[in-house]
Design a protein around this motif. Sequence first.
Motif, short mmCIF file in Angstrom:
data_model
loop_
_atom_site.label_atom_id
_atom_site.label_comp_id
_atom_site.label_asym_id
_atom_site.label_seq_id
_atom_site.Cartn_x
_atom_site.Cartn_y
_atom_site.Cartn_z
N PRO A 166 41.28 11.25 45.09
CA PRO A 166 41.10 12.66 45.01
C PRO A 166 41.23 13.58 43.83
CG PRO A 166 42.38 12.14 46.70
CD PRO A 166 42.43 10.94 46.11
N ASP A 167 42.40 13.31 42.97
CA ASP A 167 42.21 13.65 41.53
C ASP A 167 41.19 13.36 40.47
OD1 ASP A 167 44.72 14.68 42.22
OD2 ASP A 167 46.05 13.20 41.25
N LEU A 168 40.70 12.19 40.49
CA LEU A 168 39.55 11.80 40.09
C LEU A 168 38.35 12.43 40.29
CD1 LEU A 168 38.10 10.10 37.77
CD2 LEU A 168 37.93 8.20 39.75
N GLU A 169 38.31 12.74 41.75
CA GLU A 169 37.11 13.46 42.33
C GLU A 169 37.07 14.83 41.77
OE1 GLU A 169 35.50 15.13 46.61
OE2 GLU A 169 37.03 13.50 46.61
N ARG A 170 38.31 15.50 41.69
CA ARG A 170 38.39 16.89 41.02
C ARG A 170 37.88 17.07 39.81
NH1 ARG A 170 42.79 17.20 44.86
NH2 ARG A 170 44.27 16.70 43.23
N ILE A 171 38.30 16.08 38.90
CA ILE A 171 38.20 15.93 37.40
C ILE A 171 36.53 15.71 37.42
CG2 ILE A 171 38.45 14.68 35.22
CD1 ILE A 171 41.11 13.92 36.23
N ILE A 182 24.80 16.95 30.93
CA ILE A 182 25.15 15.65 31.45
C ILE A 182 25.66 15.76 32.91
CG2 ILE A 182 26.96 14.03 31.36
CD1 ILE A 182 27.05 14.46 28.18
N ALA A 183 25.05 14.90 33.82
CA ALA A 183 25.43 14.71 35.20
C ALA A 183 26.35 13.66 35.40
CB ALA A 183 24.22 14.47 36.18
N VAL A 184 27.62 14.28 36.01
CA VAL A 184 28.57 13.26 36.39
C VAL A 184 29.12 13.04 37.82
CG1 VAL A 184 31.17 12.66 35.70
CG2 VAL A 184 29.73 14.32 34.29
N THR A 185 28.97 11.73 38.20
CA THR A 185 29.23 11.61 39.78
C THR A 185 30.05 10.54 39.85
OG1 THR A 185 27.85 11.35 41.88
CG2 THR A 185 27.30 10.07 39.84
N ALA A 186 30.55 10.41 41.13
CA ALA A 186 31.59 9.42 41.67
C ALA A 186 31.04 8.97 42.85
CB ALA A 186 32.90 9.98 41.92
N ASP A 196 35.72 -13.90 60.57
CA ASP A 196 35.46 -15.24 59.88
C ASP A 196 34.83 -15.47 58.61
OD1 ASP A 196 36.19 -16.35 62.45
OD2 ASP A 196 34.22 -15.96 63.25
N GLY A 197 34.57 -14.14 57.99
CA GLY A 197 34.01 -14.06 56.44
C GLY A 197 32.67 -14.48 56.44
N HIS A 198 31.94 -14.66 57.72
CA HIS A 198 30.58 -15.16 57.61
C HIS A 198 29.71 -13.83 57.46
CE1 HIS A 198 31.77 -18.73 60.38
NE2 HIS A 198 31.99 -18.91 58.93
N HIS A 199 29.89 -12.65 57.62
CA HIS A 199 29.18 -11.36 57.51
C HIS A 199 29.85 -10.63 56.57
CE1 HIS A 199 28.01 -13.27 61.47
NE2 HIS A 199 26.82 -12.70 61.02
N GLN A 200 28.96 -9.69 55.77
CA GLN A 200 29.39 -8.97 54.92
C GLN A 200 28.59 -7.77 54.69
OE1 GLN A 200 28.73 -9.77 50.84
NE2 GLN A 200 30.67 -8.64 50.07
N THR A 201 28.93 -6.67 54.55
CA THR A 201 28.13 -5.40 54.43
C THR A 201 28.70 -4.63 53.36
OG1 THR A 201 26.76 -3.76 55.38
CG2 THR A 201 28.86 -3.86 56.32
N ILE A 202 27.76 -3.86 52.73
CA ILE A 202 28.19 -3.06 51.58
C ILE A 202 27.83 -1.39 51.97
CG2 ILE A 202 28.05 -2.13 49.11
CD1 ILE A 202 29.53 -5.03 49.55
N VAL A 203 28.87 -0.53 51.81
CA VAL A 203 28.55 0.82 52.23
C VAL A 203 28.90 1.84 50.88
CG1 VAL A 203 28.99 2.63 53.80
CG2 VAL A 203 28.95 0.38 54.53
N PRO A 204 27.90 2.04 50.48
CA PRO A 204 28.04 3.00 49.27
C PRO A 204 28.05 4.59 49.70
CG PRO A 204 25.86 2.48 49.11
CD PRO A 204 26.28 1.82 50.43
N ARG A 205 28.92 5.35 48.95
CA ARG A 205 29.00 6.87 49.52
C ARG A 205 29.16 7.52 48.49
NH1 ARG A 205 32.89 10.60 52.15
NH2 ARG A 205 34.76 8.90 51.35
N ILE A 206 28.21 8.60 48.30
CA ILE A 206 28.44 9.37 47.09
C ILE A 206 29.56 10.59 47.28
CG2 ILE A 206 27.39 11.22 45.61
CD1 ILE A 206 24.81 9.80 45.93
N ILE A 207 30.62 10.34 46.51
CA ILE A 207 31.79 11.22 46.79
C ILE A 207 31.43 12.78 46.00
CG2 ILE A 207 34.18 11.71 46.34
CD1 ILE A 207 33.48 9.38 48.36
N THR A 208 30.97 12.69 45.06
CA THR A 208 30.54 13.91 44.23
C THR A 208 28.89 13.89 43.95
OG1 THR A 208 31.27 13.24 41.97
CG2 THR A 208 33.00 14.39 43.05
#
Length: 353
Positions: A166-171, A182-186, A196-208
């Motif tokens: 959260p501190d980084l998000e505020r900055i 300049i655009a800044v985003t997190a 079992d480690g056979h499946h993987q998924t990646i979920v990105p989320r724009i915080i700022t």
Amino acid sequence: MRDGERYVAMTEAPFDAEAVLQQLIAQHPQVLVDERGGQPRLLLLEREAGLGDDPATGSRFSLDHLFLDARGVPTLVEVKRSSDTRGRREVVAQMLDYAVRLADSYPLARITELLEAAAAGAGRGLGEHLEAELGAGDPDAFLALVGANLEVERLRLVFVSDRIHPDLERIISFLDRHLDAIAVTAIEVRQYVDADGHHQTIVPRIITSPTAVGPSPRPRARSITPAQLTASLEEHHAGSSAVLLEILAWATSREDLKVHWNTRSADIRLRDGAIVLRAWNDGSLELHVDTLHRREPNRWDHAAIAALLSELEMIPGVTFTRNRQRWPRTPLAGLAAPDDLQRFLSAVATAVT
């Protein structure tokens, strides 16, 4: 996650190493893109992009990823796992340091070389490559846009982690609100795996969510005319206008040079467009030694450039200031003596031959 006719329970898990997340972003930059939010596609320019003060002395810092977006905006991406013990302020300072050094370390000529190399590696021409990756089919127009963005320092800074504190998000939110060009985003990129480690998924989320990256570069203002520049020098910098006229006459007499007029300066350029000298309306003359290094890096290394500058400073009236290893400046009026000016121009002519 659905797998055929069944659903598999997925549990969040940390990335094994920061390099894993970096590789994911390099191979799939779309995890950083919010096209519905107006963020265009990204094209990886270089991983571990070297940034430093001087191309002749090597890089001091390494940016995780340097991208270009479809609008020609350089996009700097720094990846940190939440387990990184460095403070949030240090991470932000690091990114700002990268942004300050970008234009010096990645001028348009170098960016063009990287794009052409990537296109060749993909078996495409540059226009075909830009069209396929970014939907930008006119390479000349795209490169002109990149150059304009570099000139006005129009950038996007992206902080990526599996957890954004959260501190980084505020900055980051504060910086994004108050930096015009300049655009800044997190962005959080979380990993989920099954038992079992056979499946993987990646979920990105724009915080700022970033604001727009400032206004598009404005059309260039009308270039200054020779009469305007010499009149301004005559009024505010005694003795400078006569020196400028001599330099322009010297440049126009040579087949390998040409004169280009900007809003506040006159450029002496090689036929390929590389700048050799720039006479500013503040009465200074700028020598672009970085052009020498880019054209002949083996001949014009750090030692050779330093030797050239030392030779020129032996001329009375030559006192270089500013960034000595890229664009050293000296007063035009200091070259008012014909012999001194001739020595200076002869040394420059020898250097570019």
